[in-house]
Write a protein that holds these residues in place. Sequence first.
Motif, PDB file in Angstrom:
ATOM      1  N   TYR A  18      50.142  10.622 -28.685  1.00 61.54           N
ATOM      2  CA  TYR A  18      49.517   9.325 -28.914  1.00 61.54           C
ATOM      3  C   TYR A  18      48.045   9.549 -29.207  1.00 61.54           C
ATOM      4  O   TYR A  18      47.271   8.621 -29.266  1.00 61.54           O
ATOM      5  N   ASN A  19      47.690  10.819 -29.374  1.00 58.45           N
ATOM      6  CA  ASN A  19      46.336  11.228 -29.689  1.00 58.45           C
ATOM      7  C   ASN A  19      45.374  10.863 -28.557  1.00 58.45           C
ATOM      8  O   ASN A  19      44.996   9.720 -28.404  1.00 58.45           O
ATOM      9  N   PRO A  20      44.979  11.847 -27.763  1.00 58.49           N
ATOM     10  CA  PRO A  20      44.054  11.581 -26.660  1.00 58.49           C
ATOM     11  C   PRO A  20      42.773  10.892 -27.120  1.00 58.49           C
ATOM     12  O   PRO A  20      42.123  10.209 -26.340  1.00 58.49           O
ATOM     13  N   GLY A  21      42.437  11.032 -28.400  1.00 58.28           N
ATOM     14  CA  GLY A  21      41.248  10.352 -28.932  1.00 58.28           C
ATOM     15  C   GLY A  21      41.357   8.847 -28.807  1.00 58.28           C
ATOM     16  O   GLY A  21      40.354   8.152 -28.672  1.00 58.28           O
ATOM     17  N   MET A  22      42.582   8.327 -28.840  1.00 63.60           N
ATOM     18  CA  MET A  22      42.783   6.886 -28.683  1.00 63.60           C
ATOM     19  C   MET A  22      42.376   6.480 -27.268  1.00 63.60           C
ATOM     20  O   MET A  22      41.715   5.470 -27.073  1.00 63.60           O
ATOM     21  N   VAL A  84      45.209   5.680 -40.109  1.00 65.99           N
ATOM     22  CA  VAL A  84      45.083   4.235 -39.955  1.00 65.99           C
ATOM     23  C   VAL A  84      44.768   3.907 -38.503  1.00 65.99           C
ATOM     24  O   VAL A  84      43.842   3.158 -38.208  1.00 65.99           O
ATOM     25  N   MET A  85      45.533   4.488 -37.574  1.00 61.60           N
ATOM     26  CA  MET A  85      45.318   4.202 -36.160  1.00 61.60           C
ATOM     27  C   MET A  85      43.940   4.645 -35.688  1.00 61.60           C
ATOM     28  O   MET A  85      43.313   3.978 -34.879  1.00 61.60           O
ATOM     29  N   SER A  86      43.464   5.748 -36.209  1.00 61.71           N
ATOM     30  CA  SER A  86      42.140   6.223 -35.840  1.00 61.71           C
ATOM     31  C   SER A  86      41.073   5.203 -36.247  1.00 61.71           C
ATOM     32  O   SER A  86      40.190   4.866 -35.455  1.00 61.71           O
TER      33      SER A  86
END
Length: 153
Positions: A18-22, A84-86
């Motif tokens: 889920y990408n830790p960046g989120m 897109v999510m980023s």
Amino acid sequence: MWKMREEWECQNECGWVYNPGMRESLGLTQEDLSLGICTQSQLSRIEKGGSIPSVEITFQLAQRLIIDLDEVFQMAENPKKEEVMSAFNEIRKAVQNRDYSQVEKILKGIRNNPLFLKIREGQFIICHEGIIAYYLYNQKDKSLQLLRRKLSR
């Protein structure tokens, strides 16, 4: 990416999880995000791709990260969806910080990108253009018009 399997588990593919960046973009620690959902160590394993989250955990993490589950599963279908999510997470963080100039800057950068022209992404952009109209330019009528347009799609 999270991808549904027949056993109704979510599988990590391509290292996305889920990408830790989120999580980080919302100012959440692993402990914050995992609270009441799973253990911090389990979340760490999920982030590293060493554990497959259940559908229930996927749902709860998505809710806490303010992500629609449809977006999670669309990401599994489209690898470029992470881009897109980023961008959307950057916009959400800027709104949370009331940095509407930053929201406008990000929107200008993505507005004509084909990745953002689908209905769902278009609605997100229209909604945030309405927020900009209201908070940056005090254009209440334009803001309401944009929000009505979003709802009519």
